[in-house]
Design an enzyme around this catalytic site. Structure first.
Site, PDB file in Angstrom:
ATOM      1  N   LYS A  57       2.257   7.453 -11.578  1.00 13.56           N
ATOM      2  CA  LYS A  57       3.204   7.010 -10.577  1.00 13.56           C
ATOM      3  C   LYS A  57       4.723   5.861 -11.526  1.00 13.56           C
ATOM      4  O   LYS A  57       5.795   6.401 -11.520  1.00 13.56           O
ATOM      5  CB  LYS A  57       2.885   6.284  -9.973  1.00 13.56           C
ATOM      6  CG  LYS A  57       2.246   6.828  -9.057  1.00 13.56           C
ATOM      7  CD  LYS A  57       1.467   6.383  -7.227  1.00 13.56           C
ATOM      8  CE  LYS A  57       0.485   4.828  -7.950  1.00 13.56           C
ATOM      9  NZ  LYS A  57      -0.615   4.997  -8.714  1.00 13.56           N
TER      10      LYS A  57
ATOM     11  N   ARG B  43       0.418   0.485   0.077  1.00 12.05           N
ATOM     12  CA  ARG B  43      -1.190   1.340  -0.303  1.00 12.05           C
ATOM     13  C   ARG B  43      -2.109   1.118   0.743  1.00 12.05           C
ATOM     14  O   ARG B  43      -3.370   1.273   1.030  1.00 12.05           O
ATOM     15  CB  ARG B  43      -1.463   0.404  -1.202  1.00 12.05           C
ATOM     16  CG  ARG B  43      -0.899   0.671  -3.035  1.00 12.05           C
ATOM     17  CD  ARG B  43      -1.662  -0.464  -3.731  1.00 12.05           C
ATOM     18  NE  ARG B  43      -1.588  -0.224  -4.912  1.00 12.05           N
ATOM     19  CZ  ARG B  43      -0.936  -0.105  -6.056  1.00 12.05           C
ATOM     20  NH1 ARG B  43      -0.249  -0.323  -6.160  1.00 12.05           N
ATOM     21  NH2 ARG B  43      -1.823   1.180  -7.082  1.00 12.05           N
TER      22      ARG B  43
HETATM   23  P1  ADP Z   1      -2.501   0.860 -10.811  1.00 11.57           P
HETATM   24  O1  ADP Z   1      -1.296   2.039 -10.238  1.00 11.57           O
HETATM   25  O2  ADP Z   1      -1.944   1.797 -11.987  1.00 11.57           O
HETATM   26  O3  ADP Z   1      -3.517   1.020  -9.758  1.00 11.57           O
HETATM   27  P2  ADP Z   1      -0.633  -0.823 -10.259  1.00 11.57           P
HETATM   28  O4  ADP Z   1       0.123  -1.477 -11.792  1.00 11.57           O
HETATM   29  O5  ADP Z   1       0.412  -0.066  -9.552  1.00 11.57           O
HETATM   30  O6  ADP Z   1      -1.531  -0.333 -11.538  1.00 11.57           O
HETATM   31  O7  ADP Z   1      -0.639  -1.918  -9.678  1.00 11.57           O
HETATM   32  C1  ADP Z   1      -1.894  -3.040 -10.553  1.00 11.57           C
HETATM   33  C2  ADP Z   1      -2.605  -3.849  -9.054  1.00 11.57           C
HETATM   34  O8  ADP Z   1      -1.371  -4.810  -8.399  1.00 11.57           O
HETATM   35  C3  ADP Z   1      -3.653  -3.249  -7.860  1.00 11.57           C
HETATM   36  O9  ADP Z   1      -4.756  -2.791  -8.516  1.00 11.57           O
HETATM   37  C4  ADP Z   1      -3.517  -4.597  -6.983  1.00 11.57           C
HETATM   38  O10 ADP Z   1      -4.228  -5.792  -7.415  1.00 11.57           O
HETATM   39  C5  ADP Z   1      -2.018  -4.751  -7.479  1.00 11.57           C
HETATM   40  N1  ADP Z   1      -1.010  -3.987  -6.938  1.00 11.57           N
HETATM   41  C6  ADP Z   1      -0.078  -3.639  -6.922  1.00 11.57           C
HETATM   42  N2  ADP Z   1       1.051  -3.336  -5.269  1.00 11.57           N
HETATM   43  C7  ADP Z   1      -0.079  -3.205  -4.335  1.00 11.57           C
HETATM   44  C8  ADP Z   1      -0.174  -3.362  -3.476  1.00 11.57           C
HETATM   45  N3  ADP Z   1       0.930  -2.677  -2.919  1.00 11.57           N
HETATM   46  N4  ADP Z   1      -0.787  -3.716  -1.945  1.00 11.57           N
HETATM   47  C9  ADP Z   1      -1.278  -4.905  -2.925  1.00 11.57           C
HETATM   48  N5  ADP Z   1      -2.104  -4.714  -4.018  1.00 11.57           N
HETATM   49  C10 ADP Z   1      -1.058  -4.218  -5.522  1.00 11.57           C
END
Ligand code: ADP
Length: 191
Positions: A14, A89
């Site tokens: 993504k 999410r």
């Molecule tokens: P990936 O999609 O590879 O898991 P991200 O960089 O999108 O990595 O997210 C890393 C972490 O950031 C998640 O595991 C979570 O802890 C936090 N996070 C990111 N986006 C959200 C969200 N929309 N709601 C809650 N936690 C989030």
């Protein structure tokens, strides 16, 4: 056609695709994961709150994440469009996003789902751990993140499918090939 959400399991690509689509479409890519990591690096209060959850592979609480996205979407560069990477999410985040957009008379144009085989994703993420050093890319935490995705985020696929917004794209293959598939999915009207 430029208010977009990217959905997909951890490691599906993504972030990579959001940046490429951002260049192609001329709207900002907004990654909640990147914003959290930037706050961790700067040692802000938000960063300290987020880090505990991220290191465990759990989601940061909705109230924290929703407020952060609300602020970001209110910035002038997001007025004409955006690519959300990693948000929404949870079903609560879907509802909040609906409200944020309704408040400015806007609506989502498309939700692009990037699909991939779970074992390939574990391989990609543990490889990335060696390159980028992200503390949440160890195999145990990666498996927790996949489980959390299945429980809390995968249901959003049908939510957006029911609204007619969803397009699913195969995330396996070369990066430019996946970008081309995503641009095709944006151009097509039928799912
Ligand atoms: P990936 O999609 O590879 O898991 P991200 O960089 O999108 O990595 O997210 C890393 C972490 O950031 C998640 O595991 C979570 O802890 C936090 N996070 C990111 N986006 C959200 C969200 N929309 N709601 C809650 N936690 C989030």
């Amino acid at each position: 056609m430029s208010r977009l959400v990217l959905l997909g399991p951890p490691g599906a690509g993504k972030g990579t695709q959001a940046k490429l689509l951002s260049e192609r479409l001329g709207v900002p890519a907004i990654s909640t994961g990147d914003i959290f990591r930037a706050n961790v690096a700067r040692g802000t209060e938000l960063g300290r709150t987020a880090q505990r959850y991220m290191d465990a592979g759990e989601y940061v609480p909705d109230a924290v994440t929703n407020a952060m996205v609300r602020d970001r979407l209110a910035q002038p560069d997001a007025a004409e469009g955006f690519i959300l990477d990693g948000y929404p999410r949870t079903t609560d985040q879907v509802r909040e996003l609906d409200e944020m957009l309704a408040g400015s008379g806007a609506k989502l144009d498309r939700v692009l789902e990037i699909t991939a085989d779970p074992e390939e994703l574990v391989r990609r993420l543990t490889r990335r751990a060696g390159i980028e050093g992200r503390s949440d890319d160890t195999e145990d935490v990666v498996r927790t993140r996949q489980q959390v995705y299945l429980e809390q985020t995968a249901p959003l696929v049908s939510t957006y499918a029911e609204r007619g917004l969803l397009r699913s794209v195969d995330g396996l293959g070369e990066v430019p090939a996946v970008t081309a598939r995503l641009l095709d999915a944006l151009a097509s009207d039928a799912g």
